[in-house]
Design a protein around this motif. Structure first.
Motif, mmCIF file in Angstrom:
data_model
loop_
_atom_site.group_PDB
_atom_site.id
_atom_site.type_symbol
_atom_site.label_atom_id
_atom_site.label_comp_id
_atom_site.label_asym_id
_atom_site.label_seq_id
_atom_site.Cartn_x
_atom_site.Cartn_y
_atom_site.Cartn_z
ATOM 1 N N ASN A 1 15.274 13.473 4.106
ATOM 2 C CA ASN A 1 16.408 13.253 4.931
ATOM 3 C C ASN A 1 17.843 13.911 4.488
ATOM 4 O OD1 ASN A 1 16.012 11.552 7.250
ATOM 5 N ND2 ASN A 1 15.300 10.043 5.993
ATOM 6 N N TRP A 2 17.941 15.197 4.606
ATOM 7 C CA TRP A 2 19.016 15.748 3.918
ATOM 8 C C TRP A 2 20.483 15.315 4.764
ATOM 9 C CZ3 TRP A 2 21.437 17.560 0.179
ATOM 10 C CH2 TRP A 2 22.526 18.614 0.435
ATOM 11 N N ARG A 3 21.456 14.835 3.877
ATOM 12 C CA ARG A 3 22.680 14.437 4.656
ATOM 13 C C ARG A 3 23.767 14.989 3.806
ATOM 14 N NH1 ARG A 3 19.383 13.022 7.552
ATOM 15 N NH2 ARG A 3 19.039 10.836 8.640
ATOM 16 N N ARG B 1 1.089 -1.318 -0.058
ATOM 17 C CA ARG B 1 0.074 0.006 0.058
ATOM 18 C C ARG B 1 0.720 1.114 -0.068
ATOM 19 N NH1 ARG B 1 -4.060 -0.679 5.068
ATOM 20 N NH2 ARG B 1 -4.867 1.180 4.159
ATOM 21 N N ILE B 2 1.984 1.267 0.750
ATOM 22 C CA ILE B 2 2.931 2.209 0.550
ATOM 23 C C ILE B 2 4.469 1.872 0.185
ATOM 24 C CG2 ILE B 2 4.145 4.090 2.029
ATOM 25 C CD1 ILE B 2 1.504 4.494 3.401
ATOM 26 N N VAL B 3 5.288 2.440 -0.437
ATOM 27 C CA VAL B 3 6.507 2.190 -0.635
ATOM 28 C C VAL B 3 7.359 3.554 -0.213
ATOM 29 C CG1 VAL B 3 8.620 2.062 -2.203
ATOM 30 C CG2 VAL B 3 6.404 0.810 -2.633
ATOM 31 N N HIS B 4 8.246 3.362 0.811
ATOM 32 C CA HIS B 4 8.964 4.484 1.434
ATOM 33 C C HIS B 4 10.351 4.448 1.282
ATOM 34 C CE1 HIS B 4 9.647 7.612 4.385
ATOM 35 N NE2 HIS B 4 10.778 6.698 5.033
ATOM 36 N N THR B 5 10.931 5.719 0.653
ATOM 37 C CA THR B 5 12.209 5.676 0.561
ATOM 38 C C THR B 5 12.958 7.384 1.040
ATOM 39 O OG1 THR B 5 14.255 5.234 -0.730
ATOM 40 C CG2 THR B 5 12.449 6.511 -1.727
ATOM 41 N N SER B 6 14.032 7.403 0.920
ATOM 42 C CA SER B 6 14.119 8.859 1.468
ATOM 43 C C SER B 6 15.351 9.261 0.524
ATOM 44 C CB SER B 6 14.940 8.814 2.812
ATOM 45 O OG SER B 6 16.297 8.379 2.678
ATOM 46 N N GLY B 7 15.816 10.702 0.721
ATOM 47 C CA GLY B 7 16.846 11.271 -0.242
ATOM 48 C C GLY B 7 18.291 10.798 0.282
ATOM 49 N N ARG C 1 28.263 15.270 -5.254
ATOM 50 C CA ARG C 1 26.990 14.954 -6.092
ATOM 51 C C ARG C 1 26.070 16.459 -6.082
ATOM 52 N NH1 ARG C 1 27.088 9.619 -7.167
ATOM 53 N NH2 ARG C 1 25.123 9.893 -7.979
ATOM 54 N N ASP C 2 25.273 16.344 -7.202
ATOM 55 C CA ASP C 2 24.040 17.377 -7.295
ATOM 56 C C ASP C 2 23.050 17.145 -6.781
ATOM 57 O OD1 ASP C 2 22.919 19.715 -8.018
ATOM 58 O OD2 ASP C 2 22.991 19.148 -10.171
ATOM 59 N N PRO C 3 22.750 17.894 -5.291
ATOM 60 C CA PRO C 3 21.431 17.760 -4.826
ATOM 61 C C PRO C 3 20.115 18.268 -5.494
ATOM 62 C CG PRO C 3 22.784 19.552 -3.746
ATOM 63 C CD PRO C 3 23.697 19.002 -4.900
ATOM 64 N N ALA C 4 20.365 18.939 -6.474
ATOM 65 C CA ALA C 4 19.073 19.356 -7.179
ATOM 66 C C ALA C 4 18.296 18.436 -7.692
ATOM 67 C CB ALA C 4 19.575 20.246 -8.511
ATOM 68 N N VAL C 5 18.610 17.166 -7.798
ATOM 69 C CA VAL C 5 17.953 15.877 -8.239
ATOM 70 C C VAL C 5 16.806 15.572 -7.100
ATOM 71 C CG1 VAL C 5 19.403 14.095 -7.057
ATOM 72 C CG2 VAL C 5 17.867 13.468 -9.048
ATOM 73 N N LEU C 6 17.176 16.211 -5.940
ATOM 74 C CA LEU C 6 16.246 15.784 -4.703
ATOM 75 C C LEU C 6 14.912 16.558 -4.922
ATOM 76 C CD1 LEU C 6 18.646 16.127 -1.835
ATOM 77 C CD2 LEU C 6 17.247 14.300 -2.447
#
Length: 339
Positions: free
Chosen positions: A181-183, A144-150, A190-195
Motif C-alpha cells: 500500500n505505497w502512499r 487466524r490472520i492479522v492484516h496490516t499495511s505499509g 520518512r525512510d521507506p527502506a523500512v518497508l
C-alpha cells in the motif's frame, strides 16, 4: 480523564467476539467533491469514510468472514462516524480506542487534475498515536490472520514501533498479512527502506507491480521475489494484466512454480479501493483452504465488484456468479466481461 482503552467507540464495555481476521490501521473521514472544478472553487462535498485496513475488514465481513478492525479515533463526530460506518458492514470494532485528546484523521479528494488527487490531514491524529503497547492487548492466539499495511508505519515513529512489535510477536495460531500500500505522500519525511524489513517478516505479502517498481526498483514478479525471498506467500498485483502468486513449498523449502491468473474484464467506474478488495478476496479464499488459482480468482472477483462502483467498499458479486467464475475453465474466465 478516564481511561478509554477498554471502551468501544459507542462507549459500551468491550465484548470479546471471536474473529478470524484482525485488521489494524487508520481509517479517516473522507470528503469527496460533488461538483467539478479546482478544489478552491468547490463548495459541495460528501463525507464518507476511507481506510485500507478497514476496507479489507468490511469486504471480509461481506463475504461471511468474522473480521475485526483495530485502530484509534478521536472523541469527536468524525470518530463516531468512522466506527459506525465500519461496524455497519458487520465488522467487530470493539477494540477501537477513543482518544480524548487527539482528533480523528481526515482526507480530501480533489477534482483538480493539475494538483494532488488526495490531500491528507492526519498528522497528530488519534491513530498516529498508536504504539507498540497495543500489541499486548490483541487476541493474537485467537485469530487466524492479522492484516496490516505499509500505511501504518508511515504515520509516526510510534506507529512504526507498533508494526515492528506486531511482526515480532509469536505466531502460534495466526499468519501475518502485509499489503505494501505505497502512499508516497506519507513518506516524504520518512525512510521507506523500512518497508522491505516489514514485508520480509510477514507470512503473506501483497504488492502492486507498480508499487514495487517505485519503492524498490524491482520490475516484475521474479525481481520482487528475489528482493523478498522470506515470505511464504507473495502476491504481485499487475492491474488489468492479472496477478502472480509465488509460494514456498513447506516440505522442500523451495518455491513452487509461479501461478498466474489473468484479471477479469471489467467496465471500470473507478479504480480506488480495488487493491483492498483483492486482498480481502484472496485472504478469504486462503482461510477456506482454496488452491492457488482459486485464491487469485477470489481476489479478482472481489476487486471487480469495487471497480464497477464509485465506492471503496461494496457488496460482493452474486454468489452464483462467483461460484461459476471461480470454477470456470480458462476459456470461460477469459471470455467473461463484467459490465
Amino acid at each position: 480523564m478516564p481511561d478509554q482503552s477498554n471502551v468501544s467507540p459507542d462507549r459500551t464495555p468491550r465484548v470479546e467476539v471471536p474473529v478470524d481476521v484482525l485488521c489494524l490501521g487508520e481509517s479517516m473521514a473522507l470528503f469527496v467533491p460533488t461538483e467539478a472544478g479546482p478544489p478552491e472553487r468547490v463548495r459541495m462535498w460528501t463525507r464518507t469514510v476511507g481506510g485500507a485496513e478497514s476496507n479489507v475488514a468490511c469486504h471480509l465481513a461481506g463475504m461471511g468472514v468474522a473480521a475485526a478492525w483495530v485502530s484509534a479515533v478521536g472523541d469527536d463526530a468524525f470518530g463516531r462516524a468512522v466506527a459506525d460506518f465500519v461496524a455497519g458492514f458487520g465488522v467487530d470494532v470493539s477494540r477501537v480506542r477513543v482518544d480524548p485528546s487527539r482528533p480523528t484523521g481526515l482526507y480530501v479528494k480533489e477534482s483538480d487534475a493539475g494538483g494532488s488527487p488526495v490531500r491528507y490531514y492526519r498528522r497528530g491524529s488519534a491513530a498516529s498515536a498508536m504504539g507498540p503497547e497495543l500489541v499486548a492487548e490483541l487476541p493474537l492466539d485467537q485469530v487466524r490472520i492479522v492484516h496490516t499495511s505499509g500505511i501504518t508505519p508511515a504515520l509516526s515513529d510510534s506507529c512504526l514501533a507498533l508494526v515492528r512489535e506486531l511482526v515480532a510477536a509469536p505466531r502460534r495460531t495466526h499468519l501475518l498479512s502485509f499489503d505494501l500500500n505505497w502512499r508516497p505522500a506519507l513518506w516524504r519525511d520518512r525512510d521507506p527502506a523500512v518497508l522491505r524489513e516489514l514485508a520480509a517478516a510477514a507470512d503473506i505479502v501483497l504488492v502492486g507491480a507498480d508499487e514495487a517498481l517505485a519503492v524498490w526498483d524491482a520490475d516484475g514478479p521474479a525481481a520482487i521475489r528475489e528482493l523478498l525471498p522470506e515470505p511464504g506467500t507473495l502476491v504481485v498485483k499487475q492491474a488489468e494484466q492479472g496477478a502472480t502468486l509465488v509460494e514456498r513449498d513447506p516440505d522442500t523449502g523451495r518455491d513452487r512454480p509461479p501461478v498466474v491468473q489473468p484479471a477479469l474484464r471489467v467496465d471500470v467506474v473507478e479504480p480506488v479501493g480495488a487493491g483492498d478488495a483483492f486482498a480481502a478476496g484472496f485472504l478469504a479464499a486462503t482461510l477456506a483452504g482454496a488452491p492457488p488459482r482459486r485464491r487469485l480468482r477470489a481476489g479478482h472477483l472481489q476487486a471487480a465488484a469495487v471497480l464497477r462502483t464509485t465506492e471503496d467498499v461494496c457488496p460482493p458479486l452474486p454468489a452464483d456468479l462467483v461460484t461459476r467464475l471461480t470454477e470456470a475453465d480458462d476459456d470461460e474466465w477469459a471470455a467473461a466481461h463484467l459490465r
